[in-house]
Design a protein around this motif. Structure first.
Motif, short mmCIF file in Angstrom:
data_model
loop_
_atom_site.label_atom_id
_atom_site.label_comp_id
_atom_site.label_asym_id
_atom_site.label_seq_id
_atom_site.Cartn_x
_atom_site.Cartn_y
_atom_site.Cartn_z
N LEU A 161 0.85 -1.18 0.00
CA LEU A 161 0.00 0.00 0.00
C LEU A 161 0.89 1.23 0.00
O LEU A 161 1.82 1.35 0.79
CB LEU A 161 -0.91 0.00 1.23
N VAL A 162 0.59 2.18 -0.89
CA VAL A 162 1.33 3.43 -1.00
C VAL A 162 0.47 4.52 -0.39
O VAL A 162 -0.72 4.64 -0.72
CB VAL A 162 1.67 3.76 -2.47
N TYR A 163 1.04 5.32 0.50
CA TYR A 163 0.34 6.47 1.08
C TYR A 163 0.78 7.70 0.29
O TYR A 163 1.94 8.10 0.34
CB TYR A 163 0.69 6.62 2.56
N ALA A 164 -0.16 8.29 -0.44
CA ALA A 164 0.16 9.40 -1.33
C ALA A 164 0.55 10.64 -0.55
O ALA A 164 -0.16 11.06 0.36
CB ALA A 164 -1.02 9.70 -2.24
N LYS A 165 1.68 11.21 -0.91
CA LYS A 165 2.11 12.49 -0.33
C LYS A 165 1.61 13.62 -1.22
O LYS A 165 1.14 14.64 -0.74
CB LYS A 165 3.64 12.54 -0.25
N ASN A 170 -5.01 16.09 -14.05
CA ASN A 170 -5.48 17.18 -14.91
C ASN A 170 -4.63 18.44 -14.74
O ASN A 170 -5.14 19.56 -14.73
CB ASN A 170 -6.95 17.49 -14.64
N GLY A 171 -3.33 18.27 -14.51
CA GLY A 171 -2.42 19.41 -14.37
C GLY A 171 -2.42 20.05 -12.99
O GLY A 171 -1.64 20.95 -12.73
N LYS A 172 -3.28 19.61 -12.07
CA LYS A 172 -3.36 20.20 -10.74
C LYS A 172 -2.60 19.31 -9.75
O LYS A 172 -2.78 18.10 -9.73
CB LYS A 172 -4.81 20.34 -10.31
N ILE A 173 -1.78 19.94 -8.89
CA ILE A 173 -1.03 19.23 -7.87
C ILE A 173 -1.73 19.41 -6.53
O ILE A 173 -2.06 20.53 -6.14
CB ILE A 173 0.42 19.74 -7.78
N CYS A 174 -1.93 18.31 -5.83
CA CYS A 174 -2.60 18.34 -4.53
C CYS A 174 -1.67 17.72 -3.49
O CYS A 174 -1.27 16.56 -3.61
CB CYS A 174 -3.91 17.56 -4.57
N GLU A 175 -1.31 18.49 -2.45
CA GLU A 175 -0.48 18.02 -1.34
C GLU A 175 -1.38 17.34 -0.31
O GLU A 175 -2.34 17.94 0.16
CB GLU A 175 0.26 19.19 -0.68
#
Length: 190
Positions: A161-165, A170-175
């Motif tokens: 399982l990878v925990y997204a950082k 669609n070109g948008k970066i979400c932290e």
């Protein structure tokens, strides 16, 4: 005019109040009233572990056997004074098409995404709660291309399982998480 003096009952009340005040002061400053010496809780490796404070005088030879000993690695590294050194979780990158989207209310309440990469491999990613993704303007949907980076805490296994950082869609970066892996939607960071 008669000079009033205190009766025996009033002296008892005053004495009780003084004793109560003394107990309160003793509770606030316990170190100053300590009668036994302070013993280091973590003895050095060369010193034998003893329960000398618990044995009567003259019976120091009777010792308790320690139930838990400090961790000592076989190779001499990795720990210091019985403490296990932490390691940073491995960073991973991912990219692919969203194959499946699922909310996990019974475990962590987060959205989990299964990505299919261009080679046909599958990656499972824990993204975050749906409300947080909507707040960031990053709503997830089936069949969109998603890429990003994150952490994995599992050792081994075919697809941990990878925990997204951070995700990008669609070109948008979400932290989503900080560098230590703590969730940015959590109030524990404040």
């Amino acid at each position: 005019m008669k000079n009033p003096s205190m009766g025996p009952g009033e002296w008892i009340i005053v004495g009780g109040l003084v004793a109560l005040l003394g107990l309160l002061i003793a509770a606030l400053f316990p170190e100053s009233f300590r009668s036994t010496p302070v013993v280091d809780a973590a003895p050095a490796a060369s010193q034998p572990v003893s329960n000398a404070l618990l044995t009567p005088p003259g019976q120091e030879a009777l010792r308790m056997i320690p139930v838990a000993a400090p961790a000592r690695p076989a190779d001499g590294g990795g720990t210091q004074n019985g403490l296990v050194l932490l390691q940073q979780a491995p960073r991973v990158t991912f990219r692919g098409k969203v194959q499946q989207l699922s909310e996990q209310p019974q475990s962590d309440g987060q959205l989990h995404v299964w990505l299919t990469d261009p080679v046909g491999g599958e990656t499972r990613i824990s993204v975050g709660p749906g409300w947080f993704l909507k707040y960031l303007g990053c709503p997830l949907a089936h069949d969109i291309f998603l890429e990003g980076s994150g952490f994995t805490f599992e050792k081994g296994g075919r697809s941990p399982l990878v925990y997204a950082k951070r995700i990008r869609m669609n070109g948008k970066i979400c932290e989503l998480r900080n560098d230590e892996g703590f969730a940015l939607w959590s109030n524990k960071l404040q």
